[in-house]
Design an enzyme around this catalytic site. Structure first.
Site, PDB file in Angstrom:
ATOM      1  CG  HIS A   1      -6.493  -9.790  -6.700  1.00 24.22           C
ATOM      2  ND1 HIS A   1      -5.891  -9.175  -5.618  1.00 24.22           N
ATOM      3  CD2 HIS A   1      -7.699  -9.192  -6.837  1.00 24.22           C
ATOM      4  CE1 HIS A   1      -6.697  -8.239  -5.133  1.00 24.22           C
ATOM      5  NE2 HIS A   1      -7.806  -8.235  -5.864  1.00 24.22           N
ATOM      6  NE  ARG A   2     -12.687 -12.713  -3.466  1.00 21.58           N
ATOM      7  CZ  ARG A   2     -13.642 -13.095  -2.621  1.00 21.58           C
ATOM      8  NH1 ARG A   2     -14.454 -14.084  -2.954  1.00 21.58           N
ATOM      9  NH2 ARG A   2     -13.795 -12.498  -1.459  1.00 21.58           N
TER      10      ARG A   2
ATOM     11  CG  HIS B   1      -7.469 -12.850  -3.027  1.00 20.04           C
ATOM     12  ND1 HIS B   1      -7.185 -11.732  -2.275  1.00 20.04           N
ATOM     13  CD2 HIS B   1      -6.303 -13.197  -3.642  1.00 20.04           C
ATOM     14  CE1 HIS B   1      -5.908 -11.400  -2.442  1.00 20.04           C
ATOM     15  NE2 HIS B   1      -5.362 -12.284  -3.272  1.00 20.04           N
TER      16      HIS B   1
ATOM     17  CE  LYS C   1      -2.559  -9.945  -3.928  1.00 21.79           C
ATOM     18  NZ  LYS C   1      -3.175  -8.704  -4.410  1.00 21.79           N
TER      19      LYS C   1
ATOM     20  CB  SER D   1      -6.749 -10.603   1.214  1.00 22.26           C
ATOM     21  OG  SER D   1      -6.189  -9.345   0.946  1.00 22.26           O
TER      22      SER D   1
ATOM     23  CE  LYS E   1      -3.696  -2.591   0.520  1.00 24.67           C
ATOM     24  NZ  LYS E   1      -4.709  -2.760  -0.545  1.00 24.67           N
TER      25      LYS E   1
ATOM     26  CG  ASP F   1      -4.194  -4.382  -4.343  1.00 23.25           C
ATOM     27  OD1 ASP F   1      -4.900  -5.384  -4.568  1.00 23.25           O
ATOM     28  OD2 ASP F   1      -4.423  -3.601  -3.403  1.00 23.25           O
TER      29      ASP F   1
END
Length: 488
Positions: A298-299, A331, A206, A383, A180, A208
């Site tokens: 990542h969905r 995820h 990870k 997450s 982040k 994003d």
């Protein structure tokens, strides 16, 4: 509900194939006496018929439009094994507590589908029926995929067991964090975030979903700085570490180029977003299998069609398709975090990912037994809005075969990123120790964390900052059979 006599399946071939328009049930897409075969693909739809549309006819329409039918009789049906190839709606029941909605069960002959292709499967099952005018809404709730079909897929390239062996990490959840802010950092600062998190005790950091290759940070710079951070943290901690390098791109050629560079740098894992599509997912999965890489999924975008209860696709179906397509991480929700997720329903998603045979469990939204035929297991990822103060809830809900990913709950720590990672690692190790000692972590969890925080300043600061933070909102996607409450 209903029977052939209710609408009248036409048996006389001359009448059945006469030019004109017939009801779908009359054309043979409804068979209330049908007994599904072990080799059938079964689908459960939730349909909301338009006013005046019989639910049996609605079910037959779904079966027809997702297999061989069109709006009118066509004589070319007689050139095929039409009776076999027609999908058959065989059961319709009202949805408990949802007036005007019906569950309908549909069986599909296995020969209707290309082996090993999720793209082909989805083109039939969801390709047309969701726009059909006689239905106000339609949702695909669950599927049963026969062993004969499952065996045509390769599944996860690595799987939970082999992943743990490669990482040499057993008996606890894995820890992660998402960098982040997700956008705007330079490559060097991005790598610093990765290093601090891994040095503090995380197993993974990870990318994003939307960090690809933007003006502020080219993908190659990100890969170089991230892998420098991974290698440095590994050398200093003596643990295997990883960073999910997002290789999502505009073309398959570019995705392969980025994957090859990740391998060249020594990465153990690459990541793609769900929005790249089924063909791309299966292609990258094959690449990962051939190159001994983990594949993190990542969905991104799933909520556009999974969240609403009346229309779309349940995420349990997406999870089944992704296990077939072949991802190692997925995820799957947190139940206690900031994103949609009823606890029982989310546990059902985890069961789909991790069990050898997923058993029917209406309380968790699972309508069919699913034998995975030895297909490797997917590691679920929790997450989105979770923090150290929820560690007992997360382990109680999901067990140890899960990646617990604290993004803001690591990087937002008042004492810095490394302190945030330390807080999460100490909370995790403390809770696993308490569980192994036989303590009731569900109820004693807050007390256990407070006691541990006496000896760990970063954990104390994390609990002081976020200990009372919850996202206690009613879920929109819940079981229709057992009311469940938020755990937060």
């Amino acid at each position: 509900m209903g029977a052939d006599a209710a609408i009248g399946q036409i048996k006389d071939a001359k009448k059945r194939y006469a030019a004109g328009v017939l009801k779908y049930a009359q054309m043979g897409y409804w068979d209330g006496d049908y007994q599904p075969k072990d080799t059938d693909i079964l689908a459960l739809f939730r349909v909301t018929p338009q006013d005046g549309v019989d639910p049996v006819e609605a079910a037959a329409a779904v079966a027809g439009e997702s297999s061989t039918a069109t709006w009118t009789v066509v004589w070319t049906d007689r050139l095929t094994a039409a009776d076999m190839y027609r999908a058959k709606a065989y059961k319709v029941e009202p949805v408990p507590g949802q007036p005007g909605q019906y569950f309908c069960w549909v069986a599909y002959e296995l020969d209707l589908f290309e082996e090993g292709s999720i793209a082909n499967l989805t083109a039939s099952i969801i390709g047309n029926v969701f726009s059909f005018k006689p239905l106000k809404a339609c949702r695909l709730e669950d599927m049963r995929l026969p062993v004969a079909y499952v065996k045509t897929f390769r599944g996860p390239p690595t799987g939970i067991v082999v992943e743990r062996e490669r990482l040499d990490k057993f008996g606890r959840p894995l820890l992660g964090a998402t960098t982040k802010p997700k956008l705007g950092l330079s490559g060097k600062n991005y790598g610093r975030v990765v290093y601090e998190g891994l040095k503090g005790g995380l197993d993974f950091v990870k990318d994003d979903e939307n960090i690809n290759s933007q003006p502020f940070m080219h993908w190659r710079d990100r890969f170089l700085y991230c892998m420098e951070a991974v290698n440095k943290a590994q050398a200093e901690t003596g643990e295997v570490k990883g960073h999910y390098l997002n290789i999502t791109a505009g073309t398959m050629e570019e995705m392969y180029r980025r994957a090859d560079f990740a391998k060249e740098l020594g990465s153990v894992v690459v990541m793609v977003d769900l929005i790249v599509g089924w063909t791309a997912i299966q292609s990258i999965s094959n690449w990962c299998r051939e190159n001994d890489m983990l594949l993190h999924m990542h969905r991104a975008g799933h909520g556009t069609y999974t969240r609403q209860k009346g229309h779309g696709i349940s995420f349990r179906v997406i999870a089944k398709w992704l296990r077939l397509a072949g991802v190692d991480h997925l995820h799957t929700g947190t139940a206690v975090g900031k994103l949609e997720g009823d606890p029982m329903t989310v546990q059902g998603y985890y069961n789909v990912c991790r069990e050898d045979v997923t058993r029917t469990d209406y309380t968790r939204g699972i309508f069919f037994d699913q034998d995975w035929a030895g297909l490797r297991k997917v590691m679920p990822v929790a997450s989105g809005g979770i923090h150290a103060g929820q560690m007992h809830q997360l382990i109680d809900l999901f067990g140890e075969d899960v990646v617990l990913q604290f993004g803001g709950g690591t990087i937002g720590h008042p004492d810095g990123i490394q302190a945030g990672a330390i807080a999460n690692r100490v909370a995790l190790e403390t809770m696993i120790l308490a569980r192994n000692e036989g303590r009731d972590i569900k109820n004693e969890g807050p007390e256990i964390l407070v006691e541990a925080a006496k000896w760990c300043q970063p954990l104390r600061a994390a609990l002081d900052t976020w200990g009372e933070v919850t996202f206690n909102y009613a879920s929109t996607d819940t079981s229709d059979f057992v009311p469940t409450a938020s755990v937060a």
